[in-house]
Design a protein around this motif. Structure first.
Motif, short mmCIF file in Angstrom:
data_model
loop_
_atom_site.label_atom_id
_atom_site.label_comp_id
_atom_site.label_asym_id
_atom_site.label_seq_id
_atom_site.Cartn_x
_atom_site.Cartn_y
_atom_site.Cartn_z
N THR A 147 0.87 -1.17 0.00
CA THR A 147 0.00 0.00 0.00
C THR A 147 0.90 1.22 0.00
O THR A 147 1.87 1.29 0.77
N ASP A 203 -2.91 4.91 -3.02
CA ASP A 203 -3.74 4.24 -2.02
C ASP A 203 -4.17 5.18 -0.90
O ASP A 203 -5.32 5.10 -0.42
N LEU A 204 -3.27 6.03 -0.45
CA LEU A 204 -3.56 6.98 0.63
C LEU A 204 -2.89 8.30 0.28
O LEU A 204 -1.66 8.37 0.17
N TYR A 249 -2.25 12.19 1.26
CA TYR A 249 -2.27 13.13 2.38
C TYR A 249 -2.12 14.58 1.92
O TYR A 249 -1.33 14.88 1.02
N HIS A 281 -7.96 6.57 -0.69
CA HIS A 281 -8.31 7.10 0.63
C HIS A 281 -7.58 8.41 0.87
O HIS A 281 -6.50 8.66 0.33
N GLY A 336 -5.94 11.39 3.59
CA GLY A 336 -5.31 11.59 4.89
C GLY A 336 -4.92 13.05 5.07
O GLY A 336 -4.87 13.82 4.10
N CYS A 369 -13.68 16.09 7.86
CA CYS A 369 -14.55 14.90 7.84
C CYS A 369 -15.96 15.23 7.39
O CYS A 369 -16.68 14.34 6.89
N PRO A 380 -14.81 11.38 4.08
CA PRO A 380 -14.18 10.54 5.10
C PRO A 380 -12.65 10.64 5.05
O PRO A 380 -12.05 10.64 3.98
N ALA A 408 -9.19 8.80 6.32
CA ALA A 408 -8.74 7.48 6.76
C ALA A 408 -7.63 7.55 7.79
O ALA A 408 -7.54 6.68 8.67
N ALA A 409 -6.78 8.58 7.71
CA ALA A 409 -5.61 8.61 8.59
C ALA A 409 -5.16 10.04 8.84
O ALA A 409 -5.30 10.92 7.99
N ILE A 425 -10.66 7.21 13.03
CA ILE A 425 -9.58 7.50 12.08
C ILE A 425 -8.26 6.94 12.62
O ILE A 425 -7.95 7.11 13.79
#
Length: 312
Positions: A58, A100-101, A103, A131, A133, A146, A150, A152-153, A178
């Motif tokens: 990931t 994947d994530l 930020y 996702h 972050g 939020c 959503p 995630a991190a 989270i």
């Protein structure tokens, strides 16, 4: 989940790629990078790994810091056009079709976080990002984000000697479901016992950007973290391992998943850090580590507005 943060340090690309492969071979499944690390070069390095092993990991990356991360001229930027531009550039450097994530590396004080996260949400709808972050956000900023999409991190500094996030941000993340991703969990080497007064050159950027590394704070801080060595000896582990085990224990205490990201350039360090998941600390040992932060001298950033603690 095993984690490895790819280092932003200047290293030989061949050696760095070998370390990445060794990390994945050892069971690491989560890689953390950013567009500002090596001015994009770090993402390109990760992209070389992904060419052969995309299905095994990931990948998280970040945008939102312009200039030089380690210099005085760094700034945050989060307008919609920049969000979309950065995502496409990162996808190209990573040589993948999805992040994947993704930020936001720092909130832009000139742009409402709702606007930035709204643009990031467009990337999710387009299938470019899975996702979202946020890094170094306050509890209030997290709640506002939020409400748009959503999250995630949250990634912020959190360690034995940097605990300000426990006041507001960590409880908010736990309440909202989270995950928390602590960066610099080893205090940039300080908590692992690899930093001494003599090992820091006068031009070391840590001295410039982080007051706790200043000459007048170092003696107190070296004394403060000396207790880590005692806990490590009693636990039959290294200082790095007990520092990481403490963080995992804190996650359980607050009721949220905690996944520390650790930077290193050496396969041996990867193996050492991974072994921290097997370290079990007694309540007395956890208490001893808890008390270290009270004796630390100096803030974790020269510019407190750059980190969540200065905006809470």
């Amino acid at each position: 989940m095993s984690v490895y943060r790819t280092s932003e340090a200047q290293v030989d690309a061949k050696a760095a790629l070998a370390t990445l492969h060794a990390a994945v071979d050892a069971g690491v499944t989560f890689l953390d990078t950013a567009d500002v690390y090596g001015h994009g070069g770090n993402e390109q390095l990760v992209g070389r790994l992904l060419a052969d092993r995309r299905g095994e990991v990931t990948v998280a990356t970040k945008f939102g810091i312009t200039g030089d991360l380690m210099a005085r001229r760094r700034q945050a930027r989060g307008d919609r056009a920049y969000v979309l531009e950065c995502a496409d550039a990162s996808l190209t450097r990573l040589a993948t079709d999805r992040i994947d994530l993704y930020y936001l590396h720092r909130p832009d004080p000139a742009v409402p976080i709702e606007e930035t996260v709204g643009a990031m949400a467009e990337l999710v709808r387009a299938g470019k990002v899975a996702h979202l972050g946020l890094c170094e956000v306050t509890a209030a900023e997290l709640r506002r984000a939020c409400a748009v999409h959503p999250i995630a991190a949250v990634q912020s500094e959190w360690s034995v000697w940097s605990r300000d996030v426990e006041a507001n941000v960590v409880p908010a993340a736990a309440e909202l479901g989270i995950g928390f991703v602590p960066y610099s969990p080893l205090g940039r080497g300080f908590l692992a016992g690899t930093v001494t007064a003599s090992s820091l050159d006068q031009d070391d950027l840590r001295r410039t950007l982080m007051p706790r590394y200043h000459d007048h704070n170092l003696p107190a801080n070296l004394a403060a973290v000396a207790g880590i060595a005692a806990v490590a000896a009693a636990a039959g582990a290294t200082q790095a391992q007990v520092s990481l085990a403490w963080l995992i224990g804190k996650g359980a205490e607050f009721g949220l998943p905690v996944v520390p990201v650790v930077s290193t350039r050496f396969p041996a360090r990867v193996a050492e850090n991974l072994a921290s998941v097997a370290v079990r600390l007694s309540p007395e040992q956890l208490g001893a580590l808890d008390r270290i932060a009270d004796a630390v001298s100096g803030s974790r950033s020269r510019d407190l507005q750059w980190v969540s603690a200065g905006r809470e």
